[in-house]
Motif scaffolding. Structure first.
Motif, PDB file in Angstrom:
ATOM      1  N   LYS A  61     -70.492  44.907  28.897  1.00 20.76           N
ATOM      2  CA  LYS A  61     -69.274  45.369  28.802  1.00 20.76           C
ATOM      3  C   LYS A  61     -68.854  46.583  27.948  1.00 20.76           C
ATOM      4  O   LYS A  61     -67.997  47.474  28.454  1.00 20.76           O
ATOM      5  N   LEU A  66     -65.439  48.544  29.028  1.00 19.23           N
ATOM      6  CA  LEU A  66     -64.710  47.437  29.284  1.00 19.23           C
ATOM      7  C   LEU A  66     -64.030  46.887  27.705  1.00 19.23           C
ATOM      8  O   LEU A  66     -62.979  46.425  27.709  1.00 19.23           O
ATOM      9  N   ILE A  67     -65.233  47.117  26.782  1.00 15.93           N
ATOM     10  CA  ILE A  67     -64.865  46.646  25.479  1.00 15.93           C
ATOM     11  C   ILE A  67     -65.387  47.987  24.486  1.00 15.93           C
ATOM     12  O   ILE A  67     -66.303  48.536  25.029  1.00 15.93           O
ATOM     13  N   PHE A  68     -64.950  48.003  23.269  1.00 18.74           N
ATOM     14  CA  PHE A  68     -65.471  48.930  22.329  1.00 18.74           C
ATOM     15  C   PHE A  68     -66.283  48.671  21.425  1.00 18.74           C
ATOM     16  O   PHE A  68     -65.955  47.625  20.798  1.00 18.74           O
ATOM     17  N   ARG A  87     -68.471  57.344  34.604  1.00 20.80           N
ATOM     18  CA  ARG A  87     -68.493  56.469  35.716  1.00 20.80           C
ATOM     19  C   ARG A  87     -68.730  56.965  36.971  1.00 20.80           C
ATOM     20  O   ARG A  87     -68.718  56.128  38.077  1.00 20.80           O
TER      21      ARG A  87
ATOM     22  N   GLU B  80     -55.036  40.462  36.526  1.00 20.28           N
ATOM     23  CA  GLU B  80     -56.182  41.249  36.956  1.00 20.28           C
ATOM     24  C   GLU B  80     -57.448  40.923  36.025  1.00 20.28           C
ATOM     25  O   GLU B  80     -58.571  40.758  36.047  1.00 20.28           O
ATOM     26  N   ARG B  84     -60.859  38.762  36.733  1.00 21.79           N
ATOM     27  CA  ARG B  84     -61.870  39.739  36.384  1.00 21.79           C
ATOM     28  C   ARG B  84     -61.888  40.821  37.486  1.00 21.79           C
ATOM     29  O   ARG B  84     -63.079  41.439  37.566  1.00 21.79           O
ATOM     30  N   ILE B  86     -60.285  43.421  37.177  1.00 18.87           N
ATOM     31  CA  ILE B  86     -60.404  44.606  36.454  1.00 18.87           C
ATOM     32  C   ILE B  86     -61.578  45.052  36.145  1.00 18.87           C
ATOM     33  O   ILE B  86     -61.899  46.363  36.052  1.00 18.87           O
ATOM     34  N   TYR B  87     -62.677  44.309  36.224  1.00 22.13           N
ATOM     35  CA  TYR B  87     -64.185  44.880  35.780  1.00 22.13           C
ATOM     36  C   TYR B  87     -64.333  45.889  36.545  1.00 22.13           C
ATOM     37  O   TYR B  87     -64.840  46.931  36.441  1.00 22.13           O
ATOM     38  N   LEU B  90     -62.151  49.258  36.520  1.00 27.58           N
ATOM     39  CA  LEU B  90     -62.217  49.925  35.663  1.00 27.58           C
ATOM     40  C   LEU B  90     -63.761  50.643  35.359  1.00 27.58           C
ATOM     41  O   LEU B  90     -63.915  51.563  34.502  1.00 27.58           O
ATOM     42  N   SER B  91     -64.617  50.085  36.314  1.00 33.57           N
ATOM     43  CA  SER B  91     -65.904  50.692  36.252  1.00 33.57           C
ATOM     44  C   SER B  91     -66.017  51.888  37.108  1.00 33.57           C
ATOM     45  O   SER B  91     -66.775  52.967  37.173  1.00 33.57           O
ATOM     46  N   ARG B  96     -57.475  53.932  32.339  1.00 33.62           N
ATOM     47  CA  ARG B  96     -56.476  52.717  32.165  1.00 33.62           C
ATOM     48  C   ARG B  96     -55.375  53.040  32.501  1.00 33.62           C
ATOM     49  O   ARG B  96     -54.641  52.288  32.846  1.00 33.62           O
ATOM     50  N   GLU B 253     -55.032  51.402  26.435  1.00 36.14           N
ATOM     51  CA  GLU B 253     -56.347  52.190  26.426  1.00 36.14           C
ATOM     52  C   GLU B 253     -57.020  51.708  25.271  1.00 36.14           C
ATOM     53  O   GLU B 253     -58.129  52.151  25.140  1.00 36.14           O
ATOM     54  N   ARG B 254     -56.560  50.916  24.151  1.00 38.05           N
ATOM     55  CA  ARG B 254     -57.142  50.594  22.983  1.00 38.05           C
ATOM     56  C   ARG B 254     -57.889  49.050  23.271  1.00 38.05           C
ATOM     57  O   ARG B 254     -58.612  48.725  22.447  1.00 38.05           O
ATOM     58  N   ARG B 255     -57.238  48.343  24.014  1.00 35.99           N
ATOM     59  CA  ARG B 255     -57.759  46.797  23.916  1.00 35.99           C
ATOM     60  C   ARG B 255     -59.162  46.751  24.661  1.00 35.99           C
ATOM     61  O   ARG B 255     -59.400  47.493  25.668  1.00 35.99           O
ATOM     62  N   ASP B 256     -59.652  45.761  24.397  1.00 35.72           N
ATOM     63  CA  ASP B 256     -60.861  44.878  25.034  1.00 35.72           C
ATOM     64  C   ASP B 256     -60.682  44.235  26.133  1.00 35.72           C
ATOM     65  O   ASP B 256     -59.804  43.344  25.992  1.00 35.72           O
ATOM     66  N   PHE B 257     -61.346  44.287  27.216  1.00 35.72           N
ATOM     67  CA  PHE B 257     -61.009  43.373  28.470  1.00 35.72           C
ATOM     68  C   PHE B 257     -62.228  42.577  28.413  1.00 35.72           C
ATOM     69  O   PHE B 257     -63.251  42.780  29.070  1.00 35.72           O
ATOM     70  N   ARG B 258     -62.037  41.577  27.586  1.00 38.40           N
ATOM     71  CA  ARG B 258     -63.336  40.577  27.553  1.00 38.40           C
ATOM     72  C   ARG B 258     -63.373  39.672  28.658  1.00 38.40           C
ATOM     73  O   ARG B 258     -62.536  39.417  29.312  1.00 38.40           O
TER      74      ARG B 258
END
Lengths: 321, 258
Positions: A61, A66-68, A87, B80, B84, B86-87, B90-91, B96, B253-258
């Motif tokens: 990820k 997707l995560i930083f 990408r 989303e 999942r 969104i995975y 966003l790839s 974002r 833009e800053r958050r983690d999409f876990r």
């Protein structure tokens, strides 16, 4: 760790990656990845192997943006993974992928194609090629909610390839598939390599690693324990040799047992497993004592046993801390 | 230009999702049913039949529009992530913020489409009962559309960082307060405490003033609508939406999409 890091043909480079998650009500920091470093070379199938919860998906990820990362640096085809630009060169199939199931196979690929900036005509052309490639041309106009798990995995692979990327990232691509589905996906991955793609594959299915991967990195508890070729990894287990005798004088058998050799009777024959360094001495002694040798074969530990041993050592280290 | 294509692609897909989702049809059906009920209610009265029809009809459009905006908007980003989807999106080579805007405009287009359908039903009912249809009605519908845009932006903002449950509480709360800030300010001005007066003025300026989008009285009583009654709320609404979406973009833009 591999000594070959830094070669010019690297397409993925990860250096000292770390990741903290905040957990609990007090948002306590928990480090889930620590000092992750590895590289993936052009046109290879790279296996990122580890038990559940080791940090494989978290690493992936971070690579997909997707995560930083909390620390460290990762580049793909020379671009920082925090950029959007890289990408264009990357395709991604997540674990157990979910797609908009109100769309048909054709519609979902057109959708992803347009997101990748393909013109309408080019997207249509790619969709047709990919539907044939993954063997779903017959189901192109069926909604995804009617697809089987294997079909969804294949359409997932097609969406990862819609913009013809250089590197394809697959997260547990064989997860939950039946043997036929697994073989289909395995064949498609091999075809990707034939077509010059680089494949990065997260997996814990070791037979797939043995069959597909050129190189592997083993991750346990958020740390890399090994990086190198799959063959080198397997070599690590080739430390013993099985010798089968059709007859072995009893005094010789007792002497071998005293030396710590492991004896087993198999179909009227006697098999012993000895350390590789002792093979010549044991054979010379046994033949001199009148033994008859049927076969001598190096015992190759399975990837699974080597992997379990690596995990076990890592856990012991963790416990002793 | 490519960015516009990507946003359009996401927006069109969001519209397509709504079109293929039967729940939204059900909500629009009930809204139209309620507008029709206005006709029935107006026949029970000897006086001000048209006013009853228009009051009920416009209220139904506003309430159902707001309900759909809030309850679809609060899941816009969260769903989303949860599903999942969104995975894989966003790839792909899109930012974002483009994703956020694509989803926002998609839902907005869906809501405006539903508003047109509900307004059409209202117009048909008005024509059948000989109730007047004036330019004030058109202005009222335009401003309802703007209010919906603002509500969706707020729901999208909350959806960007919290669960649908909390996002719905925040958005419904702001919707209710947004219709009361003028009254709150008026009440505050009657207070003898200076701090209360200041506070209600600040609240009125910071919180969305949703009553500025309400031209129901003008429409029901066929009052003349000045151009400024439409343009000022539109400029205010667009500005507010831009600010809210900028804030949502910073969060996404800053958050983690876990």
């Amino acid at each position: 760790m591999s000594a070959e890091r830094g070669s010019a043909a690297e397409v993925v480079r990860v250096e000292n990656l770390a990741k903290d998650f905040r957990v609990g009500l007090r948002a306590r920091r928990q480090r889930v990845l620590e000092g992750i470093s590895f590289s993936v070379r052009d046109r290879e199938i790279f296996g990122f192997v580890g038990p559940n919860g080791a940090g494989k998906t978290t690493t992936l990820k971070i690579l997909m943006g997707l995560i930083f990362a909390s620390a460290g640096h990762a580049t793909i085809v020379g671009h920082d993974v925090r950029e959007t630009e890289f990408r264009r060169h990357v395709g991604f199939l997540p674990e157990n992928p979910y797609f908009y199931d109100y769309l048909t196979g054709r519609e979902i690929l057109q959708f992803y194609g347009r997101l990748c900036g393909l013109s309408s005509a080019r997207a249509n052309e790619r969709v047709k090629t990919l539907l044939d490639w993954v063997g779903l041309a017959h189901a192109a106009d069926l909604r995804l909610r009617t697809y089987s798990k294997g079909m969804l995995q294949r359409i997932g692979l097609a969406q990862a390839l819609v913009h013809d990327p250089r590197v394809v990232f697959l997260d547990e691509p064989m997860s939950g598939l039946d043997p036929i589905g697994r073989k289909e996906i395995r064949d498609l991955i091999l075809r990707l390599r034939e077509e010059g793609k680089t494949v990065f594959m997260n997996t814990h299915i070791l037979t797939d690693v043995e069959m597909l991967c050129d190189r592997v990195a083993i991750i346990v508890k958020g740390q890399i324990r090994y990086e190198g070729t799959t063959d080198q990894f397997l070599e690590a287990g080739k430390r013993e040799t099985d010798i089968v005798f059709s007859s072995l004088p009893p005094e010789m058998a007792s002497r071998l047992e005293e030396r710590g050799a492991e004896l087993r009777g198999v179909l009227g024959r006697l098999e012993i497993r000895v350390a590789e360094k002792d093979v010549t001495d044991v054979l010379r002694e046994a033949l001199a004592a009148g033994a008859e040798v049927v076969s001598v074969a190096p015992h190759r530990a399975s990837l699974e046993s080597i992997f379990l041993s690596a995990v076990g050592k890592a856990q012991q280290r963790g416990d002793s801390r | 230009m490519r960015s516009v294509v990507r946003i359009m692609t996401l927006a069109l897909n969001t519209v397509r999702e709504a079109v293929r989702n039967r729940i939204l049809y059900t909500l629009v059906f009930f809204a139209i049913l309620l507008i029709g009920t206005g006709v029935l209610l107006s026949t029970l009265s000897y006086v001000e039949r048209e006013r009853i029809l228009e009051d009920v009809g416009l209220a139904a459009i506003r309430l159902f529009g707001a309900a759909i905006a809030i309850f679809v908007g609060i899941g816009l980003i969260h769903n989303e992530v949860d599903r999942r989807t969104i995975y894989t999106i966003l790839s792909k080579p899109l930012s974002r913020t483009e994703f956020l805007l694509g989803k926002y405009f998609g839902l907005l287009a869906t809501l405006w489409l539903q508003l047109i359908i509900m307004s059409g039903a209202f117009a048909v009912c008005s024509l059948l009962t000989n109730a007047p249809l004036t330019s004030a009605h058109a202005a009222a519908f335009v401003l309802i559309g703007m209010e919906l845009a603002l509500l969706v932006s707020l729901a999208t903002l909350f959806s960007a960082f919290t669960t649908p449950m909390l996002a719905s509480l925040f958005t419904v709360g702001l919707y209710l307060i947004g219709h009361l800030t003028r009254n709150l300010q008026d009440l505050g001005q009657r207070s003898e405490v200076a701090a209360v007066r200041e506070l209600t003025i600040i609240l009125h300026r910071v919180l969305p003033d949703l009553e500025s989008f309400n031209l129901t009285t003008h429409a029901v009583h066929s009052l003349a609508v000045a151009a400024s009654d439409v343009w000022f709320p539109l400029i205010y609404g667009v500005g507010y939406c831009v600010l809210v979406l900028c804030l949502a973009s910073v969060i996404v833009e800053r958050r983690d999409f876990r």
